[in-house]
Design an enzyme around this catalytic site. Structure first.
Site, PDB file in Angstrom:
ATOM      1  N   SER A  66      -5.330  -9.847  48.263  1.00 39.28           N
ATOM      2  CA  SER A  66      -6.484  -9.146  48.829  1.00 39.28           C
ATOM      3  C   SER A  66      -6.591  -9.429  50.315  1.00 39.28           C
ATOM      4  CB  SER A  66      -7.781  -9.610  48.164  1.00 39.28           C
ATOM      5  OG  SER A  66      -8.907  -9.097  48.858  1.00 39.28           O
ATOM      6  N   TYR A 101     -13.381 -16.760  44.792  1.00 38.02           N
ATOM      7  CA  TYR A 101     -12.424 -15.654  44.656  1.00 38.02           C
ATOM      8  C   TYR A 101     -11.455 -15.597  45.847  1.00 38.02           C
ATOM      9  CZ  TYR A 101     -10.821 -10.742  44.602  1.00 38.02           C
ATOM     10  OH  TYR A 101     -10.067  -9.600  44.626  1.00 38.02           O
TER      11      TYR A 101
HETATM   12  P1  NAD Z   1     -10.548  -3.594  37.605  1.00 41.00           P
HETATM   13  O1  NAD Z   1     -11.807  -4.128  37.073  1.00 41.00           O
HETATM   14  O2  NAD Z   1     -10.239  -2.180  37.336  1.00 41.00           O
HETATM   15  O3  NAD Z   1      -9.308  -4.438  37.122  1.00 41.00           O
HETATM   16  C1  NAD Z   1      -9.355  -5.804  36.830  1.00 41.00           C
HETATM   17  C2  NAD Z   1      -8.768  -5.987  35.450  1.00 41.00           C
HETATM   18  O4  NAD Z   1      -8.562  -7.367  35.210  1.00 41.00           O
HETATM   19  C3  NAD Z   1      -9.670  -5.496  34.326  1.00 41.00           C
HETATM   20  O5  NAD Z   1      -9.446  -4.149  34.021  1.00 41.00           O
HETATM   21  C4  NAD Z   1      -9.268  -6.401  33.171  1.00 41.00           C
HETATM   22  O6  NAD Z   1      -8.404  -5.718  32.286  1.00 41.00           O
HETATM   23  C5  NAD Z   1      -8.477  -7.520  33.831  1.00 41.00           C
HETATM   24  N1  NAD Z   1      -8.982  -8.836  33.432  1.00 41.00           N
HETATM   25  C6  NAD Z   1      -9.981  -9.555  33.997  1.00 41.00           C
HETATM   26  N2  NAD Z   1     -10.142 -10.712  33.319  1.00 41.00           N
HETATM   27  C7  NAD Z   1      -9.209 -10.718  32.322  1.00 41.00           C
HETATM   28  C8  NAD Z   1      -8.875 -11.630  31.280  1.00 41.00           C
HETATM   29  N3  NAD Z   1      -9.517 -12.810  31.155  1.00 41.00           N
HETATM   30  N4  NAD Z   1      -7.886 -11.295  30.435  1.00 41.00           N
HETATM   31  C9  NAD Z   1      -7.222 -10.116  30.559  1.00 41.00           C
HETATM   32  N5  NAD Z   1      -7.498  -9.223  31.522  1.00 41.00           N
HETATM   33  C10 NAD Z   1      -8.489  -9.521  32.382  1.00 41.00           C
HETATM   34  O7  NAD Z   1     -10.578  -3.882  39.179  1.00 41.00           O
HETATM   35  P2  NAD Z   1      -9.460  -3.787  40.319  1.00 41.00           P
HETATM   36  O8  NAD Z   1     -10.224  -3.808  41.578  1.00 41.00           O
HETATM   37  O9  NAD Z   1      -8.513  -2.707  40.057  1.00 41.00           O
HETATM   38  O10 NAD Z   1      -8.735  -5.195  40.220  1.00 41.00           O
HETATM   39  C11 NAD Z   1      -7.327  -5.334  40.174  1.00 41.00           C
HETATM   40  C12 NAD Z   1      -6.889  -6.407  41.150  1.00 41.00           C
HETATM   41  O11 NAD Z   1      -7.169  -5.970  42.461  1.00 41.00           O
HETATM   42  C13 NAD Z   1      -7.553  -7.763  41.002  1.00 41.00           C
HETATM   43  O12 NAD Z   1      -6.571  -8.786  41.104  1.00 41.00           O
HETATM   44  C14 NAD Z   1      -8.469  -7.839  42.204  1.00 41.00           C
HETATM   45  O13 NAD Z   1      -8.670  -9.172  42.619  1.00 41.00           O
HETATM   46  C15 NAD Z   1      -7.679  -7.048  43.212  1.00 41.00           C
HETATM   47  N6  NAD Z   1      -8.421  -6.540  44.352  1.00 41.00           N
HETATM   48  C16 NAD Z   1      -9.362  -5.588  44.198  1.00 41.00           C
HETATM   49  C17 NAD Z   1     -10.050  -5.111  45.311  1.00 41.00           C
HETATM   50  C18 NAD Z   1     -11.100  -4.059  45.199  1.00 41.00           C
HETATM   51  O14 NAD Z   1     -11.808  -3.814  46.175  1.00 41.00           O
HETATM   52  N7  NAD Z   1     -11.279  -3.402  44.073  1.00 41.00           N
HETATM   53  C19 NAD Z   1      -9.749  -5.628  46.579  1.00 41.00           C
HETATM   54  C20 NAD Z   1      -8.774  -6.586  46.704  1.00 41.00           C
HETATM   55  C21 NAD Z   1      -8.100  -7.036  45.580  1.00 41.00           C
END
Ligand code: NAD
Ligand code: MG
Length: 334
Positions: free
Chosen positions: A230, A243
């Site tokens: 991120s 985080y």
């Molecule tokens: P999202 O909620 O769609 O995806 C996160 C997923 O993590 C969930 O769908 C879930 O299936 C999985 N998850 C969480 N805890 C879990 C567990 N204990 N066991 C199994 N699965 C689990 O959100 P996203 O934003 O697409 O997140 C994906 C990645 O992107 C993450 O690593 C997040 O840190 C990173 N990220 C997101 C953003 C943003 O702004 N959305 C920014 C930077 C990084």
């Protein structure tokens, strides 16, 4: 899988056909000397548009869901490429495992991988079955094999079982995307419970360790490991103390592991998103009152939609980036 001969138009046609009707049409068009304008018209993601207004802009409706949340219940529903991502055989015949593949960024990667010709296994939590079912249907519509493996990756035994099942059902593993993540906003370190701190560390740091360790014996030279880091790894917001530390760890995961695995021909890269419109943000990832203005502090003044980062996951997985390892590919909105 060796795709050195992808430049051969005949072979590209065959691979395009393998990747499903949409990709086949794209390749056929290319062979018939389409004008660039004609090609762009059939590829919505690649159309020349103003990035500021190409997707929904703040203010958004204030919204909150119970963790882990569903993409289908967000307003507006995120664009994961369902209608807009067009493949071109860049991952033909590959076998990929994506954690958090039900929604958000992982779902966009899953759809793109399938349309690029890969078979895809996704992991998610049982509560997310509804989102996961849609992803399975989309992978199958692309003519590829979909494997759904629900389960909690904070459990090391499950992480090992996840890899075994993916390898067995895909017949091997060429691409591993450690993408699942847990993020809870807290104004102060004093507001972070030991349980939440533990869940953040286990999901974001331990699980990629357990899963990657289990996957490595099944990966050969040419394989690719990707971790979702991120932008907060470089510039941590004050409400994401725990985080942000895990996302910095994810960057080091890619840089350090790349050094270890270079001599095995296995690449390791990170993808670093800025603010993306996904369930993570509306289940406590941001304070609820901050959701209406989410993404407004970027250069483009809006959050990214998951489909807009999918090409980086394709690039990192594809042999086209075979000289890149230990890198961080960013899509931050500036
Ligand atoms: P999202 O909620 O769609 O995806 C996160 C997923 O993590 C969930 O769908 C879930 O299936 C999985 N998850 C969480 N805890 C879990 C567990 N204990 N066991 C199994 N699965 C689990 O959100 P996203 O934003 O697409 O997140 C994906 C990645 O992107 C993450 O690593 C997040 O840190 C990173 N990220 C997101 C953003 C943003 O702004 N959305 C920014 C930077 C990084
Ligand atoms: Mg989800």
């Amino acid at each position: 899988m060796n795709d050195d001969n992808l430049h051969d138009p005949q072979r590209r046609m065959v691979l395009g056909g393998m990747a499903g009707g949409v990709a086949a049409a794209g390749f056929a068009g290319a062979a018939q000397a389409q004008t660039p304008e004609e090609a762009a018209a059939g590829t919505p993601l690649a159309e020349m548009r103003d990035p500021q207004t190409a997707y929904p802009q703040p203010p958004f409706e204030e919204q909150r869901q119970e963790w882990p949340g569903l993409a289908s219940e967000m307003t507006p529903v995120p664009d994961h490429g369902e209608e807009s991502y067009r493949g071109s055989g860049r991952l033909a015949g590959r076998r990929a495992l994506i954690t958090g593949g039900d929604s958000g960024i992982g779902r966009a990667a899953a759809i793109a991988y399938a349309r690029e010709g890969a078979d895809v296994a996704i992991n998610y939590l049982p509560e997310e079955e509804q989102d996961a079912k849609q992803v399975v249907a989309l992978i199958e519509e692309a003519g590829r094999t979909a494997v759904a493996i629900p389960g909690d990756i904070t459990d090391p035994a499950f992480c090992r079982e996840l890899v075994e099942r993916a390898v067995e059902e895909l017949g091997g593993l060429d691409i591993l995307v450690n993408n699942a993540g847990f993020q809870q906003s807290a104004a102060s370190i004093e507001d972070i419970s030991d349980e939440n701190f533990d869940a953040t560390m286990k999901t974001n740091i331990y699980a990629p360790f357990w899963i990657t360790k289990a996957a490595l014996p099944h990966m050969e030279a040419g394989a690719s490991i990707i971790i979702t880091a991120s932008v907060v790894a470089e510039d941590p917001p004050e409400n994401l103390f725990d985080y942000s530390q895990t996302k910095a760890a994810n960057v080091i995961f890619a840089k350090a592991l790349a050094k270890q695995l270079g001599s095995r021909g296995i690449r390791v890269n990170a993808v670093a998103p800025g603010p993306f419109w996904t369930p993570l943000q509306v289940v406590g990832g941001q304070p609820t009152e901050a959701i209406p203005e989410f993404g407004s502090d970027t250069v483009f003044g809006r959050p990214g939609q998951p489909v807009e980062i999918a090409p980086l996951y394709v690039l990192a997985a594809s042999a086209e980036s075979r000289y890149s390892t230990g890198q961080v590919f960013e899509a931050t909105g500036g």
